[in-house]
Motif scaffolding. Structure first.
Motif, mmCIF file in Angstrom:
data_model
loop_
_atom_site.group_PDB
_atom_site.id
_atom_site.type_symbol
_atom_site.label_atom_id
_atom_site.label_comp_id
_atom_site.label_asym_id
_atom_site.label_seq_id
_atom_site.Cartn_x
_atom_site.Cartn_y
_atom_site.Cartn_z
ATOM 1 N N ASP A 141 2.999 1.457 10.476
ATOM 2 C CA ASP A 141 3.468 0.260 9.626
ATOM 3 C C ASP A 141 2.636 -0.792 9.878
ATOM 4 O O ASP A 141 2.041 -1.531 9.020
ATOM 5 C CB ASP A 141 4.918 -0.082 9.901
ATOM 6 N N SER A 142 2.322 -1.237 10.999
ATOM 7 C CA SER A 142 1.336 -2.305 11.370
ATOM 8 C C SER A 142 -0.096 -2.024 10.851
ATOM 9 O O SER A 142 -0.833 -3.019 10.412
ATOM 10 C CB SER A 142 1.230 -2.434 12.820
ATOM 11 N N PHE A 143 -0.567 -0.791 11.043
ATOM 12 C CA PHE A 143 -1.801 -0.324 10.715
ATOM 13 C C PHE A 143 -1.846 -0.654 8.930
ATOM 14 O O PHE A 143 -3.005 -1.453 8.654
ATOM 15 C CB PHE A 143 -2.274 0.970 10.770
ATOM 16 N N TYR A 144 -0.977 -0.427 8.170
ATOM 17 C CA TYR A 144 -0.945 -0.389 6.677
ATOM 18 C C TYR A 144 -0.782 -1.922 6.462
ATOM 19 O O TYR A 144 -1.576 -2.254 5.441
ATOM 20 C CB TYR A 144 0.295 0.375 5.841
ATOM 21 N N LEU A 145 -0.164 -2.419 7.223
ATOM 22 C CA LEU A 145 -0.005 -4.005 7.035
ATOM 23 C C LEU A 145 -1.328 -4.719 7.069
ATOM 24 O O LEU A 145 -1.748 -5.566 6.244
ATOM 25 C CB LEU A 145 1.172 -4.666 8.044
ATOM 26 N N GLY A 146 -1.887 -4.220 8.035
ATOM 27 C CA GLY A 146 -3.367 -4.873 8.406
ATOM 28 C C GLY A 146 -4.441 -4.625 7.199
ATOM 29 O O GLY A 146 -5.101 -5.284 6.725
ATOM 30 N N LEU A 147 -4.184 -3.255 6.920
ATOM 31 C CA LEU A 147 -5.021 -3.139 5.766
ATOM 32 C C LEU A 147 -4.808 -4.010 4.313
ATOM 33 O O LEU A 147 -5.444 -4.322 3.531
ATOM 34 C CB LEU A 147 -4.654 -1.617 5.118
ATOM 35 N N MET B 68 0.743 -1.226 0.028
ATOM 36 C CA MET B 68 -0.114 -0.087 -0.024
ATOM 37 C C MET B 68 0.889 1.094 -0.037
ATOM 38 O O MET B 68 0.586 2.081 -0.755
ATOM 39 C CB MET B 68 -0.977 0.043 1.313
ATOM 40 N N THR B 69 1.939 1.256 0.943
ATOM 41 C CA THR B 69 2.698 2.506 0.994
ATOM 42 C C THR B 69 4.168 1.952 0.778
ATOM 43 O O THR B 69 4.395 0.936 1.243
ATOM 44 C CB THR B 69 2.741 3.294 2.347
ATOM 45 N N ARG B 70 5.002 2.850 0.249
ATOM 46 C CA ARG B 70 6.411 2.204 0.015
ATOM 47 C C ARG B 70 7.306 3.346 0.998
ATOM 48 O O ARG B 70 7.007 4.460 0.844
ATOM 49 C CB ARG B 70 6.876 2.463 -1.437
ATOM 50 N N ARG B 71 8.139 2.713 1.668
ATOM 51 C CA ARG B 71 9.086 3.353 2.631
ATOM 52 C C ARG B 71 10.462 3.273 2.110
ATOM 53 O O ARG B 71 10.880 2.284 1.510
ATOM 54 C CB ARG B 71 9.037 2.923 4.030
ATOM 55 N N THR B 72 10.989 4.119 2.058
ATOM 56 C CA THR B 72 12.445 4.343 1.805
ATOM 57 C C THR B 72 13.515 4.298 3.024
ATOM 58 O O THR B 72 14.776 3.914 2.404
ATOM 59 C CB THR B 72 12.870 5.282 0.892
ATOM 60 N N SER B 73 13.070 4.643 3.955
ATOM 61 C CA SER B 73 14.055 4.771 5.166
ATOM 62 C C SER B 73 13.670 3.696 6.177
ATOM 63 O O SER B 73 12.373 3.049 6.073
ATOM 64 C CB SER B 73 13.979 6.184 5.753
ATOM 65 N N GLU C 9 7.943 -6.726 9.877
ATOM 66 C CA GLU C 9 6.651 -6.192 9.064
ATOM 67 C C GLU C 9 7.397 -6.278 7.526
ATOM 68 O O GLU C 9 6.134 -6.244 6.585
ATOM 69 C CB GLU C 9 6.446 -4.852 9.531
ATOM 70 N N ALA C 10 8.417 -5.719 7.348
ATOM 71 C CA ALA C 10 8.882 -5.853 6.040
ATOM 72 C C ALA C 10 8.952 -7.202 5.397
ATOM 73 O O ALA C 10 8.565 -7.216 4.358
ATOM 74 C CB ALA C 10 10.356 -5.130 5.854
ATOM 75 N N VAL C 11 9.548 -8.309 6.193
ATOM 76 C CA VAL C 11 9.298 -9.494 5.688
ATOM 77 C C VAL C 11 7.999 -10.004 5.367
ATOM 78 O O VAL C 11 7.662 -10.654 4.446
ATOM 79 C CB VAL C 11 10.069 -10.522 6.642
ATOM 80 N N THR C 12 6.983 -9.628 6.301
ATOM 81 C CA THR C 12 5.385 -10.081 6.015
ATOM 82 C C THR C 12 4.797 -9.319 4.794
ATOM 83 O O THR C 12 4.024 -9.772 4.058
ATOM 84 C CB THR C 12 4.797 -9.602 6.940
#
Length: 109
Positions: free
Chosen positions: A13-19, A1-6, A79-82
């Motif tokens: 993060d957990s919220f977006y992963l849940g979405l 959903m979102t891309r992080r560069t840092s 979270e990144a692995v998931t």
């Protein structure tokens, strides 16, 4: 959903992963519903759909495992692995849902 560069901590993060997980679940259920309707003749599907629904499972599982393994080898967090594991699955559920939705309802004969 979102891309992080840092690698900075992001409390969302957990919220977006849940979405993302929720979206994949909704898309999966829509695909299952359209394929089931297609099996009973109420949704227009191609004859190859039954073979496709069986053959895509191991391919998606392998792609998810491979993406998660690469993320772990790079030292990514949980979270990144998931998220990496969910990405190939989400691409498949999304493309399947769009493809089947375009076929639309119809009495097959």
């Amino acid at each position: 959903m979102t891309r992080r560069t840092s690698n900075a901590f992001n409390p969302f993060d957990s919220f977006y992963l849940g979405l993302d997980m929720w979206r994949i679940g909704v898309e999966s259920q829509a695909v299952i519903a359209m394929r089931t309707l297609g099996m009973i003749g109420l949704w227009s599907i191609r004859p190859q759909e039954m073979t496709r629904m069986v053959s895509e499972k191991p391919e998606a599982a392998f792609a998810a495992w491979q993406a998660a393994s690469l993320a772990m080898m790079r030292g990514a967090g949980l979270e990144a692995v998931t998220r990496a594991a969910l990405r190939p699955v989400g691409r498949r559920t999304g493309s399947n849902m769009r493809r089947l939705a375009r076929m639309g309802p119809g009495i097959c004969g």
